[in-house]
Scaffold this motif. Structure first.
Motif, PDB file in Angstrom:
ATOM      1  N   TRP A  37      72.459  52.139  25.094  1.00  0.00           N
ATOM      2  CA  TRP A  37      73.458  51.326  25.655  1.00  0.00           C
ATOM      3  C   TRP A  37      74.045  51.542  27.524  1.00  0.00           C
ATOM      4  O   TRP A  37      74.136  50.638  28.110  1.00  0.00           O
ATOM      5  CB  TRP A  37      74.221  50.782  25.049  1.00  0.00           C
ATOM      6  CG  TRP A  37      76.136  50.334  24.786  1.00  0.00           C
ATOM      7  CD1 TRP A  37      76.629  49.219  26.225  1.00  0.00           C
ATOM      8  CD2 TRP A  37      77.431  51.478  24.696  1.00  0.00           C
ATOM      9  NE1 TRP A  37      77.595  49.275  26.433  1.00  0.00           N
ATOM     10  CE2 TRP A  37      78.308  49.736  25.235  1.00  0.00           C
ATOM     11  CE3 TRP A  37      78.074  52.012  23.682  1.00  0.00           C
ATOM     12  CZ2 TRP A  37      79.735  49.839  25.119  1.00  0.00           C
ATOM     13  CZ3 TRP A  37      78.945  51.364  23.730  1.00  0.00           C
ATOM     14  CH2 TRP A  37      80.172  51.107  23.717  1.00  0.00           C
ATOM     15  N   GLY A  38      73.735  52.894  27.152  1.00  0.00           N
ATOM     16  CA  GLY A  38      74.692  53.145  28.912  1.00  0.00           C
ATOM     17  C   GLY A  38      73.374  52.756  29.673  1.00  0.00           C
ATOM     18  O   GLY A  38      74.088  53.292  30.854  1.00  0.00           O
ATOM     19  N   ALA A  39      72.298  52.530  29.441  1.00  0.00           N
ATOM     20  CA  ALA A  39      71.312  52.865  30.560  1.00  0.00           C
ATOM     21  C   ALA A  39      71.062  51.184  30.895  1.00  0.00           C
ATOM     22  O   ALA A  39      69.811  50.646  31.350  1.00  0.00           O
ATOM     23  CB  ALA A  39      69.836  53.262  30.054  1.00  0.00           C
ATOM     24  N   ARG A  40      72.324  50.464  29.909  1.00  0.00           N
ATOM     25  CA  ARG A  40      70.947  48.555  30.235  1.00  0.00           C
ATOM     26  C   ARG A  40      71.506  48.094  31.310  1.00  0.00           C
ATOM     27  O   ARG A  40      72.446  48.634  32.389  1.00  0.00           O
ATOM     28  CB  ARG A  40      71.808  47.587  28.366  1.00  0.00           C
ATOM     29  CG  ARG A  40      71.204  47.996  27.535  1.00  0.00           C
ATOM     30  CD  ARG A  40      71.939  47.344  26.650  1.00  0.00           C
ATOM     31  NE  ARG A  40      71.373  47.794  24.679  1.00  0.00           N
ATOM     32  CZ  ARG A  40      72.421  47.298  23.906  1.00  0.00           C
ATOM     33  NH1 ARG A  40      74.030  46.171  24.065  1.00  0.00           N
ATOM     34  NH2 ARG A  40      71.992  47.783  22.810  1.00  0.00           N
ATOM     35  N   TYR A  45      75.611  46.617  28.953  1.00  0.00           N
ATOM     36  CA  TYR A  45      76.223  47.963  29.067  1.00  0.00           C
ATOM     37  C   TYR A  45      78.254  46.801  28.974  1.00  0.00           C
ATOM     38  O   TYR A  45      78.186  47.480  27.778  1.00  0.00           O
ATOM     39  CB  TYR A  45      76.960  47.952  30.468  1.00  0.00           C
ATOM     40  CG  TYR A  45      77.177  49.123  30.779  1.00  0.00           C
ATOM     41  CD1 TYR A  45      76.860  50.624  29.971  1.00  0.00           C
ATOM     42  CD2 TYR A  45      78.683  49.213  31.341  1.00  0.00           C
ATOM     43  CE1 TYR A  45      78.182  51.328  29.998  1.00  0.00           C
ATOM     44  CE2 TYR A  45      79.712  49.999  31.493  1.00  0.00           C
ATOM     45  CZ  TYR A  45      79.138  51.410  31.112  1.00  0.00           C
ATOM     46  OH  TYR A  45      80.065  52.255  31.035  1.00  0.00           O
ATOM     47  N   LEU A  46      78.245  46.085  29.536  1.00  0.00           N
ATOM     48  CA  LEU A  46      79.751  45.127  29.676  1.00  0.00           C
ATOM     49  C   LEU A  46      79.952  44.467  27.882  1.00  0.00           C
ATOM     50  O   LEU A  46      81.020  44.454  27.337  1.00  0.00           O
ATOM     51  CB  LEU A  46      80.259  44.072  30.752  1.00  0.00           C
ATOM     52  CG  LEU A  46      80.373  44.833  32.007  1.00  0.00           C
ATOM     53  CD1 LEU A  46      80.598  44.345  32.834  1.00  0.00           C
ATOM     54  CD2 LEU A  46      81.307  45.663  31.892  1.00  0.00           C
ATOM     55  N   VAL A  47      79.298  44.044  27.530  1.00  0.00           N
ATOM     56  CA  VAL A  47      79.087  43.108  26.563  1.00  0.00           C
ATOM     57  C   VAL A  47      79.537  44.017  25.482  1.00  0.00           C
ATOM     58  O   VAL A  47      80.223  43.407  24.589  1.00  0.00           O
ATOM     59  CB  VAL A  47      77.875  42.112  26.325  1.00  0.00           C
ATOM     60  CG1 VAL A  47      77.778  41.332  24.291  1.00  0.00           C
ATOM     61  CG2 VAL A  47      77.657  41.286  27.058  1.00  0.00           C
ATOM     62  N   PRO A  48      78.820  45.002  24.920  1.00  0.00           N
ATOM     63  CA  PRO A  48      78.970  45.711  23.870  1.00  0.00           C
ATOM     64  C   PRO A  48      81.156  46.244  24.362  1.00  0.00           C
ATOM     65  O   PRO A  48      81.741  46.132  23.190  1.00  0.00           O
ATOM     66  CB  PRO A  48      77.921  46.783  24.105  1.00  0.00           C
ATOM     67  CG  PRO A  48      77.036  46.734  24.177  1.00  0.00           C
ATOM     68  CD  PRO A  48      77.435  45.395  25.692  1.00  0.00           C
ATOM     69  N   LEU A  88      88.961  51.525  20.408  1.00  0.00           N
ATOM     70  CA  LEU A  88      87.988  51.763  20.120  1.00  0.00           C
ATOM     71  C   LEU A  88      86.747  51.195  21.049  1.00  0.00           C
ATOM     72  O   LEU A  88      85.815  52.715  20.953  1.00  0.00           O
ATOM     73  CB  LEU A  88      87.620  50.244  18.975  1.00  0.00           C
ATOM     74  CG  LEU A  88      86.115  50.211  17.783  1.00  0.00           C
ATOM     75  CD1 LEU A  88      86.409  51.801  17.091  1.00  0.00           C
ATOM     76  CD2 LEU A  88      86.201  48.636  17.628  1.00  0.00           C
ATOM     77  N   PRO A  89      86.567  50.783  21.949  1.00  0.00           N
ATOM     78  CA  PRO A  89      85.234  50.479  23.458  1.00  0.00           C
ATOM     79  C   PRO A  89      85.822  51.834  23.790  1.00  0.00           C
ATOM     80  O   PRO A  89      85.189  52.653  24.200  1.00  0.00           O
ATOM     81  CB  PRO A  89      86.108  50.063  24.183  1.00  0.00           C
ATOM     82  CG  PRO A  89      87.669  49.085  23.387  1.00  0.00           C
ATOM     83  CD  PRO A  89      87.441  49.594  22.598  1.00  0.00           C
ATOM     84  N   VAL A  90      87.002  52.467  24.303  1.00  0.00           N
ATOM     85  CA  VAL A  90      87.298  53.779  24.315  1.00  0.00           C
ATOM     86  C   VAL A  90      86.568  54.809  24.223  1.00  0.00           C
ATOM     87  O   VAL A  90      86.329  55.805  24.352  1.00  0.00           O
ATOM     88  CB  VAL A  90      89.098  54.519  24.859  1.00  0.00           C
ATOM     89  CG1 VAL A  90      88.991  55.688  25.358  1.00  0.00           C
ATOM     90  CG2 VAL A  90      89.114  53.380  26.203  1.00  0.00           C
ATOM     91  N   LEU A  91      86.553  55.034  22.641  1.00  0.00           N
ATOM     92  CA  LEU A  91      85.894  56.163  21.215  1.00  0.00           C
ATOM     93  C   LEU A  91      85.115  56.168  21.663  1.00  0.00           C
ATOM     94  O   LEU A  91      83.685  56.652  21.919  1.00  0.00           O
ATOM     95  CB  LEU A  91      86.554  55.789  19.870  1.00  0.00           C
ATOM     96  CG  LEU A  91      87.929  56.201  20.161  1.00  0.00           C
ATOM     97  CD1 LEU A  91      88.475  56.096  17.994  1.00  0.00           C
ATOM     98  CD2 LEU A  91      88.364  57.793  20.100  1.00  0.00           C
ATOM     99  N   ALA A  92      84.059  54.468  21.938  1.00  0.00           N
ATOM    100  CA  ALA A  92      82.511  54.671  22.216  1.00  0.00           C
ATOM    101  C   ALA A  92      82.354  55.024  23.538  1.00  0.00           C
ATOM    102  O   ALA A  92      81.318  55.269  23.504  1.00  0.00           O
ATOM    103  CB  ALA A  92      81.956  53.073  21.774  1.00  0.00           C
ATOM    104  N   LEU A  93      82.327  54.774  24.750  1.00  0.00           N
ATOM    105  CA  LEU A  93      82.971  54.856  25.661  1.00  0.00           C
ATOM    106  C   LEU A  93      83.218  56.426  25.709  1.00  0.00           C
ATOM    107  O   LEU A  93      81.877  57.612  26.529  1.00  0.00           O
ATOM    108  CB  LEU A  93      83.049  55.222  27.077  1.00  0.00           C
ATOM    109  CG  LEU A  93      83.159  53.048  26.657  1.00  0.00           C
ATOM    110  CD1 LEU A  93      83.917  51.902  28.356  1.00  0.00           C
ATOM    111  CD2 LEU A  93      81.316  53.132  27.408  1.00  0.00           C
ATOM    112  N   VAL A  94      83.819  57.371  25.216  1.00  0.00           N
ATOM    113  CA  VAL A  94      84.123  58.898  25.334  1.00  0.00           C
ATOM    114  C   VAL A  94      82.475  59.293  24.657  1.00  0.00           C
ATOM    115  O   VAL A  94      81.591  60.280  24.835  1.00  0.00           O
ATOM    116  CB  VAL A  94      85.378  59.202  24.708  1.00  0.00           C
ATOM    117  CG1 VAL A  94      84.563  60.613  24.037  1.00  0.00           C
ATOM    118  CG2 VAL A  94      86.073  58.881  25.463  1.00  0.00           C
TER     119      VAL A  94
END
Length: 171
Positions: A37-40, A45-48, A88-94
């Motif tokens: 996901w980080g390399a899309r 990248y933004l949609v998730p 939730l998004p911050v936890l996934a990004l961390v």
């Protein structure tokens, strides 16, 4: 043919278990549905991130509505629910950042710490110069751009947070 001999002789000298070799860890993460996901592309990248944020509203929205009745305090409701939904998004990004940073550190290092059979028997392997150069190039040109994107995302989220706190002071 010479490249095959060179590759097999390097592999024969590498005592690190296959799943702990930095290049294999990188390849595994690059193929993982979550870490990929980080390399899309920017949209991919933004949609998730936005999807996780909207999904979080299902839980956070009702909680914010109890504290700030939307009909009476719409701005407070929107700010508190929007910020709460960022969890939730911050936890996934961390998690993305921690994973990619780990791989970057292992690719960039001259030596590799590995475990032969468990935590109690760790060893260190010094990478040969050619492997070190290859790994460093992968870290610099494949992994560090992902980490930079994640850092920019965290900076944008901090900006949103700061803006929300300033706005809260004036309402």
């Amino acid at each position: 043919m010479n490249g095959d001999i060179k590759k097999s002789s390097i592999s024969a000298r590498c005592p690190v278990p296959v799943d702990q070799i930095p290049i294999k860890e990188y390849e595994s993460m690059s193929q993982s549905w979550f870490y990929r996901w980080g390399a899309r592309s920017l949209q991919g990248y933004l949609v998730p991130i936005i999807s996780l944020w909207l999904l979080s509203w299902l839980v956070v929205g009702p909680m914010a509505a109890v504290s700030f009745v939307p009909a009476k305090l719409p701005l407070q409701f929107m700010i508190s629910a929007s910020l709460g939904a960022l969890i939730l998004p911050v936890l996934a990004l961390v998690q993305l950042y921690i994973g990619w940073n780990h791989v970057c550190d292992r690719l960039s290092g001259q030596s590799v710490f590995y475990e032969e059979s468990g935590w109690y028997d760790g060893q260190v392997w010094e990478k040969p110069e050619e492997i070190f150069n290859r790994d460093r190039l992968i870290a610099d040109y494949q992994v560090k751009p992902i980490l930079l994107r994640l850092q920019k995302t965290f900076a944008a989220l901090c900006g949103i947070l700061a803006f929300s706190f300033v706005t809260w002071q004036f309402i």
